[in-house]
Motif scaffolding. Structure first.
Motif, short mmCIF file in Angstrom:
data_model
loop_
_atom_site.label_atom_id
_atom_site.label_comp_id
_atom_site.label_asym_id
_atom_site.label_seq_id
_atom_site.Cartn_x
_atom_site.Cartn_y
_atom_site.Cartn_z
N THR A 63 -82.38 -0.35 -17.59
CA THR A 63 -81.92 -1.74 -17.65
C THR A 63 -82.95 -2.61 -18.37
OG1 THR A 63 -80.76 -1.41 -15.54
CG2 THR A 63 -81.08 -3.67 -16.28
N ALA A 64 -84.23 -2.44 -18.00
CA ALA A 64 -85.29 -3.21 -18.67
C ALA A 64 -85.40 -2.85 -20.15
CB ALA A 64 -86.60 -2.98 -17.94
N TRP A 65 -85.27 -1.55 -20.44
CA TRP A 65 -85.38 -1.11 -21.85
C TRP A 65 -84.27 -1.72 -22.70
CZ3 TRP A 65 -82.37 1.95 -25.12
CH2 TRP A 65 -83.00 2.44 -26.29
N TYR A 111 -81.64 1.87 -11.12
CA TYR A 111 -82.73 2.82 -11.29
C TYR A 111 -83.65 2.72 -10.05
CZ TYR A 111 -87.24 4.57 -13.07
OH TYR A 111 -88.43 5.25 -13.22
N GLN A 164 -77.31 -6.76 -23.93
CA GLN A 164 -76.92 -7.41 -22.69
C GLN A 164 -76.32 -6.38 -21.71
OE1 GLN A 164 -74.32 -10.74 -23.27
NE2 GLN A 164 -74.21 -11.25 -21.09
N SER A 188 -75.32 -0.74 -26.11
CA SER A 188 -75.04 -0.28 -24.75
C SER A 188 -74.32 1.07 -24.82
CB SER A 188 -74.17 -1.29 -24.02
OG SER A 188 -73.77 -0.80 -22.78
N THR A 203 -82.51 -4.47 -22.10
CA THR A 203 -82.73 -5.93 -22.20
C THR A 203 -83.85 -6.23 -23.19
OG1 THR A 203 -82.01 -6.17 -19.90
CG2 THR A 203 -83.22 -7.99 -20.88
N GLN A 204 -84.92 -5.43 -23.15
CA GLN A 204 -86.04 -5.63 -24.06
C GLN A 204 -85.61 -5.51 -25.51
OE1 GLN A 204 -89.20 -2.86 -23.35
NE2 GLN A 204 -90.47 -3.62 -25.05
N HIS A 205 -84.62 -4.70 -25.81
CA HIS A 205 -84.14 -4.48 -27.19
C HIS A 205 -82.88 -5.30 -27.50
CE1 HIS A 205 -86.74 -0.90 -26.66
NE2 HIS A 205 -87.02 -1.15 -27.94
N TYR A 243 -75.00 -6.32 -11.97
CA TYR A 243 -74.94 -5.23 -11.02
C TYR A 243 -73.97 -5.61 -9.90
CZ TYR A 243 -76.35 -2.16 -7.21
OH TYR A 243 -76.35 -1.26 -6.13
N THR A 283 -88.22 5.75 -17.34
CA THR A 283 -88.42 4.32 -17.15
C THR A 283 -87.09 3.67 -16.85
OG1 THR A 283 -89.39 2.33 -18.12
CG2 THR A 283 -88.13 3.76 -19.59
N ASP A 284 -87.12 2.43 -16.41
CA ASP A 284 -85.91 1.69 -16.05
C ASP A 284 -85.09 1.43 -17.30
OD1 ASP A 284 -83.92 0.08 -15.09
OD2 ASP A 284 -85.26 -1.37 -14.12
#
Length: 316
Positions: A300-302, A196, A309, A183, A304-306, A313, A297-298
């Protein structure tokens, strides 16, 4: 082999020499010529006073045989008239030395053995190492009295090598433990205040609100592409991944909050800047964006994908 003759006691005549190889023939001839009335029979031979054994063995070839002529009966003249072989002297037996000479020879042998033993001991003492002596040890301090100084040159020369090896090994272990993605602001140190998308204007990142000076970390390994002033961001940092597919953007730092320079290689988790409120900002926060092949790209999703945590929000 003929035996050495000896003179019979009390007589000037000598006995006939009897070769050992002809003794059996002599025994047969003697037994045929004598009678059982001989005065002193012994050991199966009527007229011969032999030793306690009946027949000599081959080990007794050099033994003397004493045969007195007076012990023979008158009835065996044919045997006694046998011609006497010439005396040639023994080839296998030497005359024993006098007892005095034997004693002196024994003393010489003993002295020679002692000299050899002494010489061997002297040679051993010259070539062998001296026995180690036990050094006195102070029972209170543990110091050894009169101890020779130790040579520590090799040990001291090897210390830098060992330290370098330990550092390299520790660095390799630490690199293996480092995460590939983190993070930008440590979890628990920020509030997720902006998403985003649109709000109503376009917002191509996520905002992590935190006090000014809070550390900002590189989200992944890469090379610093930009570090410094940027329109709308105040100061920003752009890091491109080592495979060239992803760019991560960090914004709103002050000039003194940029801690890296363009072209510098960084690793995930490394501190690259400090939270500020520079540029188009309503409060201290880190604006974080993700571009994949140049497309926003978002984040937050990136994250989480990796496996990173993200705090819940809470809005602005």
């Amino acid at each position: 082999m003929p035996v050495r003759p000896r003179y019979a006691s009390g007589s000037e005549d000598v006995t006939t020499l009897i070769p050992f190889d002809e003794f059996n023939a002599y025994e047969l001839e003697l037994s045929q010529a004598t009678t059982t009335t001989s005065p002193r029979p012994r050991s199966g031979h009527p007229s011969v006073d032999l030793p306690s054994r009946d027949l000599p063995t081959r080990n007794e070839i050099t033994q003397d045989i004493l045969i007195a002529e007076s012990d023979f009966d008158d009835e065996i003249p044919a045997i006694l008239s046998r011609p006497r072989p010439p005396r040639t002297g023994s080839k296998h037996r030497l005359q024993a030395p006098p007892s005095g000479l034997r004693g002196r020879a024994a003393m010489v042998a003993i002295a020679a053995g002692a000299a050899v033993a002494a010489g061997a001991g002297l040679g051993h003492s010259q070539h062998s190492s001296p026995s180690p002596k036990t050094a006195a040890v102070d029972p209170q301090t543990g110091d050894v009295a009169n101890a020779a100084p130790s040579d520590t040159s090799n040990y001291l020369a090897g210390l830098p090598v060992g330290e370098r090896f330990a550092d390299e090994r520790q660095a390799a272990e630490d690199a293996g433990k480092l995460p590939m993605y983190v993070s930008p602001v440590a979890q628990g140190q920020y509030k997720f205040t902006s998403l985003y998308g649109f709000r109503p204007e376009a917002h191509w990142g996520m905002d992590m609100a935190a006090p000014i000076g809070t550390p900002i970390h590189a989200a992944q390994d890469g090379i610093v592409e930009e570090a410094g002033a940027a329109e709308g961001f105040g100061d920003w940092i752009v890091i491109k991944s080592l495979d060239g597919t992803t760019q991560t953007v960090y914004g709103h730092m002050y000039d003194n909050g940029v801690l890296v320079h363009k072209g510098q290689q960084v690793t995930a988790g490394q501190v690259i800047g400090l939270v500020g409120s520079n540029g188009q900002s309503s409060g201290a926060h880190c604006h974080f964006e993700v571009w994949i092949h140049g497309v926003k790209t978002d984040p937050t999703a990136w994250l989480t994908q990796h496996g990173v945590q993200v705090n819940p929000y809470i809005g602005g």
